[in-house]
Enzyme design. Structure first.
Site, short mmCIF file in Angstrom:
data_model
loop_
_atom_site.label_atom_id
_atom_site.label_comp_id
_atom_site.label_asym_id
_atom_site.label_seq_id
_atom_site.Cartn_x
_atom_site.Cartn_y
_atom_site.Cartn_z
N ILE A 7 66.97 -76.09 -24.62
CA ILE A 7 66.29 -74.61 -24.88
C ILE A 7 65.49 -74.35 -23.56
CG2 ILE A 7 66.47 -75.24 -27.31
CD1 ILE A 7 63.37 -76.03 -27.17
N GLY A 29 64.74 -78.40 -19.79
CA GLY A 29 65.35 -79.64 -18.83
C GLY A 29 66.15 -80.70 -19.57
N ALA A 80 59.47 -92.30 -24.57
CA ALA A 80 59.14 -91.32 -24.52
C ALA A 80 58.58 -90.46 -25.90
CB ALA A 80 60.29 -90.38 -24.09
N GLU A 111 55.24 -79.36 -27.91
CA GLU A 111 54.18 -78.67 -29.12
C GLU A 111 52.64 -79.16 -28.74
OE1 GLU A 111 57.41 -77.56 -32.03
OE2 GLU A 111 57.22 -78.99 -30.59
#
Length: 784
Positions: free
Chosen positions: A506, A509, A736, A741
């Site tokens: 989106i 990356g 990760a 957000e």
């Protein structure tokens, strides 16, 4: 913008990690060659050269252009709809409106199923918000389509409206739906709140309001629809091709196998493109009627009305604290609206109050109401920035009341587990303490506080420029995984690699990060990996790219698929080199022996690989560890300069410290931090939906001139991204957590706290406009 990264350093060459033994889970990388390094995007050339294909770039033979007629009224019934004149206009191939037998009459405005089922129709005869779809046309070119819309005759019965959620439940308020304006009321409680207040040394109460923000990504919403017999293909700007597939298939009554959605490149979504829009279905209906492809891209003005928003929230927060900084009670109530349909008007607004700080006694009541306005959609950390606007300003007020530094006060109340979840499960990793401590140190918090606490400089009278510093914390309710996800990695006979995944990139990356993960395991360069993604016809199922779940969901699946390829490749090489498989490793496109330098072969020269033609590796995302919660944390710090004559606020510098697990690519990581801070600055200083609440109910600022998005003049030249890397195998196999957000959640509150530090004025309603601040400063002078 400052960022601690070695952007031009070449990756060090060393063998790829060994595959896990049978039955074992892959261990976290101890040393990485590609993951975490600041290398450019693998699709940089396409993006910069203009060769990247967006849905608006799709051109098919005999393609038509669609357009939607929206209601000009906030609340109206259609008395008469006459499309005959429009149908006869030059170039017009189809006009649809009213009842459409091909479409399911129920239209859900909320992703999934709302708690209260109130559904509209594709073309609803009762238009409950300005911009609701009335009719649509398909014509040979966009100009003919727009002309045809103007020729559609619609007679409306204009009805009373309610545009202010604070008036929606008042006696005599116009009803958005016949059963009333209350969507639902939710309650939550733990402990004994009244007892908690009784134990407090200080109790404060304040009301807050955060304004409605409108979705307006750079790329407007839209798609191209084409039928081949009974099979529909959509090229859509979407964060989730499979979500659009299921939504369109349900509305049109089609099997999933008959609907293909192709994503490709997209120019921003921020939550507004997580699901199918009416434009998706309308384009498909027009294409079916005409037997020709139809492109329907919404004009910018229409996107302001119909593709979602961050709902406005009215909040009251009462808080109690002991003199030692221990929180004893929080009592929070919220009134909000998702618009004319159930769309999550108060969803997750209370999560910061529930979960961010240790507090044994919490009571919450949220009330969601209908108003005659466009339905909300998820908007970068739904609900969280609104709740943070209230909680983080209250935390500063409490700290001041007990004479404690705001950072020290927050450190006093760092939780060890998720209090809002049943059983208070522990976090897999908790980085809030490090974010606060290391962020304050890097920002120079103590020194800056000492400077801003000094009296303002004097020249001829008191200086009109006041400086202040502020900070705020946050956590995101998600940010872990949201399985299922399946990824396929193929290695061909020449050693080249294809990565196949269903996730959308989106703009963050995603493709680059996934290429790095595969490259790390296979010992090849990321740019040499060809990627297929976001196509329900050719890629594997996954959920939409939203909720900061994409990297923590997809990267372990990519790694598992690459490991599967590596195991097969090493078996082939072991036979060719007459070596022990456990002694072999991959590096720079070769298989080499770790104990014997003479044993080495190019992957492309392996006869066994040429014989097979292709090695296929399949990887899936396992669930998160049971009994643990995976959430990212944040602490942000800023310095502002306030002109007390004009009310203008200038942000001088900003630092974001974020615990989002492993940094997967330093360039894209920093970009996410800077972008998220910029979006939070919009909530703090500039963005506000303005409805004509007294006369028409219409949106008054539906363009980029009147709806004030932050520009380069509104963001500081000095922005610092400070990753707090805390790795744990309990997060996932790549380490990760989500980042997109969290970087927006505490931003606006940090700015508000800095403005208070500069002026002594507490601004409880967003945005902090010059007009509002001047008024508050004037009232301060009168009281003083």
């Amino acid at each position: 913008m400052a960022a601690k990264s070695d952007k031009h350093k070449q990756p060090e060459a060393f063998p790829a990690p060994d595959p896990p033994r049978a039955g074992e889970t892959a261990k976290l990388w101890e040393k990485t060659r590609f993951v975490g390094k600041p290398f450019p995007r693998v699709d940089a050339y396409e993006r910069l050269s203009g060769s990247a294909m967006y849905p608006a770039d799709v051109r098919l033979p005999n393609m038509l252009y669609g357009a939607i007629l929206g209601s000009p009224h906030a609340n109206a019934r259609i008395k008469r709809l006459d499309m005959t004149r429009a149908e006869k206009m030059p170039g017009v191939r189809a006009v649809i409106g009213g009842t459409v037998p091909e479409a399911n009459p129920a239209w859900n405005y909320r992703q999934g199923r709302p708690a209260v089922q109130v559904a509209g129709k594709v073309f609803d005869p009762h238009c409950r918000f300005e911009g609701d779809a009335v009719a649509a046309v398909a014509a040979d070119n966009p100009y003919q389509a727009q002309d045809a819309l103007r020729a559609v005759v619609v007679e409306y019965e204009v009805l009373p409206f309610v545009a202010d959620e604070r008036k929606a439940l008042q006696p005599g308020a116009p009803l958005v739906h016949g059963e009333g304006n209350l969507v639902q009321t939710d309650r939550y409680q733990r402990g004994d709140v009244e007892k908690g207040f009784a134990e407090a040394d200080v109790v404060l109460q304040e009301t807050y309001r955060s304004a409605c923000e409108l979705h307006t990504p750079m790329e407007p919403h839209g798609c191209v629809a084409n039928w081949e017999r009974d099979r529909l293909t959509l090229w859509e700007s979407t964060q989730g091709v499979f979500a659009v597939q299921s939504g369109v298939a349900e509305i049109l009554g089609l099997p999933l196998a008959k609907v293909r959605v192709i994503g490709g490149y997209m120019g921003g979504g921020f939550g507004s493109k997580l699901q199918a829009g009416k434009y998706s279905v309308i384009a498909a209906l027009l294409a079916r009627r005409t037997g020709r492809p139809v492109k329907l891209i919404l004009p910018r003005e229409q996107t302001y009305l119909a593709v979602g928003n961050r709902p406005p929230c009215n909040m009251r927060l009462k808080a109690g604290v002991r003199k030692d900084g221990t929180l004893t009670a929080l009592d929070f109530s919220v009134l909000g609206t998702g618009g004319a349909y159930p769309a999550g008007g108060t969803s997750l607004v209370d999560w910061q109050v529930r979960d961010l700080y240790s507090c044994p006694n919490v009571r919450i009541e949220t009330t969601d109401v209908y108003v005659n306005a466009g339905p909300a959609r998820p908007f970068r950390a739904p609900g969280h920035p609104q709740g943070s606007w209230a909680l983080e300003q209250m935390m500063d007020a409490l700290a001041k009341a007990i004479r404690m530094d705001p950072v020290e006060f927050r450190l006093k109340n760092v939780p060890s587990g998720s209090q809002a979840r049943e059983g208070m499960p522990p976090y897999a990793t908790t980085g809030l303490k490090q974010c606060l401590e290391e962020g304050a140190r890097a920002f120079g918090w103590k020194e800056a506080r000492q400077e801003t606490s000094a009296p303002p400089a004097k020249a001829s009278g008191v200086s009109h420029l006041r400086r202040g510093v502020g900070m705020a914390s946050g956590l995101w309710v998600a940010g872990g995984a949201m399985p299922p996800s399946t990824v396929i990695v193929k290695m061909f006979s020449d050693g080249s690699v294809n990565l196949n995944m269903g996730a959308s990139d989106i703009g963050t990356g995603t493709k680059t990060i996934m290429a790095a993960v595969a490259a790390e395991e296979l010992g090849i360069a990321p740019e040499s990996i060809q990627i297929e993604h976001a196509d329900t016809g050719t890629t594997q199922y996954t959920r939409p790219s939203g909720g900061s779940k994409t990297v923590p969901t997809e990267s372990p699946a990519v790694r598992a698929a690459a490991i599967h390829v590596k195991e097969q490749l090493l078996s082939i090489a072991a036979e060719a080199l007459k070596a022990d498989k456990a002694d072999l490793a991959l590096m720079d496109g070769r298989v080499l022996s770790k104990s014997d330098d003479s044993k080495s072969v190019k992957i492309a020269d392996l006869a066994g690989l040429k014989q097979r033609g292709v090695i296929v590796g399949i990887g899936s995302r396992a669930p998160d560890p049971p009994g643990k919660v995976v959430n990212p944390f944040a602490a942000q710090f800023c310095e502002v300069e306030v002109n007390v004559f004009t009310g203008e606020v200038r942000i001088l510098r900003f630092l974001g410290a974020h615990d989002s697990g492993r940094v997967m690519n330093r360039l894209t990581y920093d970009n996410q931090v800077f972008g998220g801070i910029t979006m939070g600055i919009g909530l703090a200083l500039t963005e506000c939906r303005i409805l004509d609440a007294s006369q028409t109910g219409k949106l008054l600022n539906r363009n980029w001139h009147d709806y004030k998005l932050p520009t380069v003049l509104d963001v500081p030249a000095e922005m610092v991204s400070l990753p707090i890397e805390i790795l744990s195998p309990e997060i996932n196999t790549t380490g990760a957590k989500g980042l997109g957000e969290p970087v927006t959640i505490p931003t606006a509150a940090a700015v508000a706290n800095a403005v208070y530090d500069a002026t002594g004025v507490r601004v409880t309603e967003s945005p902090i406009s010059p007009m509002q601040l001047c008024k508050l400063l004037s009232e301060q002078l009168k009281e003083g």
